[in-house]
Every structure is written in structure tokens, then in C-alpha cells.
Design a protein around this motif. Structure first.
Motif: not given
Length: 131
Positions: A1-2, A28-44, A87-92
Motif C-alpha cells: 500500500x502506497x 514520508x511516502x510514495x506520492x507527494x501532493x503539494x498545495x500552493x497558496x492562492x494569491x488571495x490566500x497569501x494576501x490574507x 487521500x493523504x496519509x501524512x500531512x507535512x
């Protein structure tokens, strides 16, 4: 299981600290997903516009070898939804966020990694502005 790892950041003025965090998160896993902050989120969050647009930052992060998928993070309040959607198993996260996301331990492992010493995007922007 990955295992799927998810992490988040603005990744503005991309530097070695960003790279090291992404490389360490990927271990820490086999698959890495990255959330990039939106411009508006960065402003907030930071009360300033990013130097590079969200499209440019998404492209930079997507081009990194350890990254399998990127998406635009529109809201801090949607973190749980993003964790479940991908489907994240780990939040880093960096240890500057220590304790802030412990509430997600019911859906995934939560790890806070040390940041690279003596480097920050804010410090770089200030240094460049003074030049």
C-alpha cells in the motif's frame, strides 16, 4: 500500500529551504501532493501580494522531481477537505506551524519538520528590496 503525503505553502521566491522541505516531505511516502497558496490566500495570511503569480508558483513546484501533483490552495479552512480529497496519509508542514494542524490527526499523520535555518522568503524579499 502506497502512502500519500500532502504539504502546503506559498513557495514564493523559491529558495533552497523550499526545496529541502519538499524533498524531506517526499521521504514520508510514495506520492507527494503539494498545495500552493492562492494569491488571495497569501494576501490574507501575510498581508502582501506574492512576488510571483500563483500560476508561476504552481509551474515551479510542479516541475520539481519529488512532486507528483500540485493544486491551488484557496483557504486554510479547507485543509481537511484537501487532505481527504487527495487521500493523504501524512500531512507535512514546517515547524513554524507546530500544533496548528493537530486537529487533522484523526484523518492522517501530522508531522512538523524543522525549517532550513537562516533562510526565509520574507528575509530574501527585504534583502532584495534594500539592494
Amino acid at each position: 500500500m502506497s502512502r500519500t503525503v500532502i504539504t502546503f505553502g506559498t513557495f514564493d521566491v523559491f529558495h533552497v529551504g523550499h526545496l529541502r522541505m519538499i524533498e524531506r516531505a517526499a521521504t514520508y511516502g510514495e506520492r507527494l501532493v503539494v498545495g500552493v497558496s492562492a494569491d488571495e490566500l497569501n494576501r490574507r495570511k501575510k498581508d502582501r501580494d506574492p512576488v510571483f503569480s500563483e500560476a508561476e508558483r504552481l509551474a515551479i513546484v510542479a516541475a520539481l522531481k519529488p512532486v507528483d501533483e500540485v493544486f491551488l490552495e484557496e483557504s486554510l479552512e479547507l485543509k481537511r477537505d484537501y487532505i481527504l480529497k487527495y487521500g493523504a496519509d501524512v500531512l507535512v508542514m514546517g515547524d513554524d506551524w507546530a500544533g496548528r494542524f493537530d486537529e487533522f490527526q484523526d484523518v492522517c499523520e501530522v508531522l512538523y519538520l524543522p525549517r532550513t535555518p537562516a533562510i526565509s522568503t520574507t528575509a530574501l524579499i527585504e534583502k532584495i528590496a534594500q539592494a
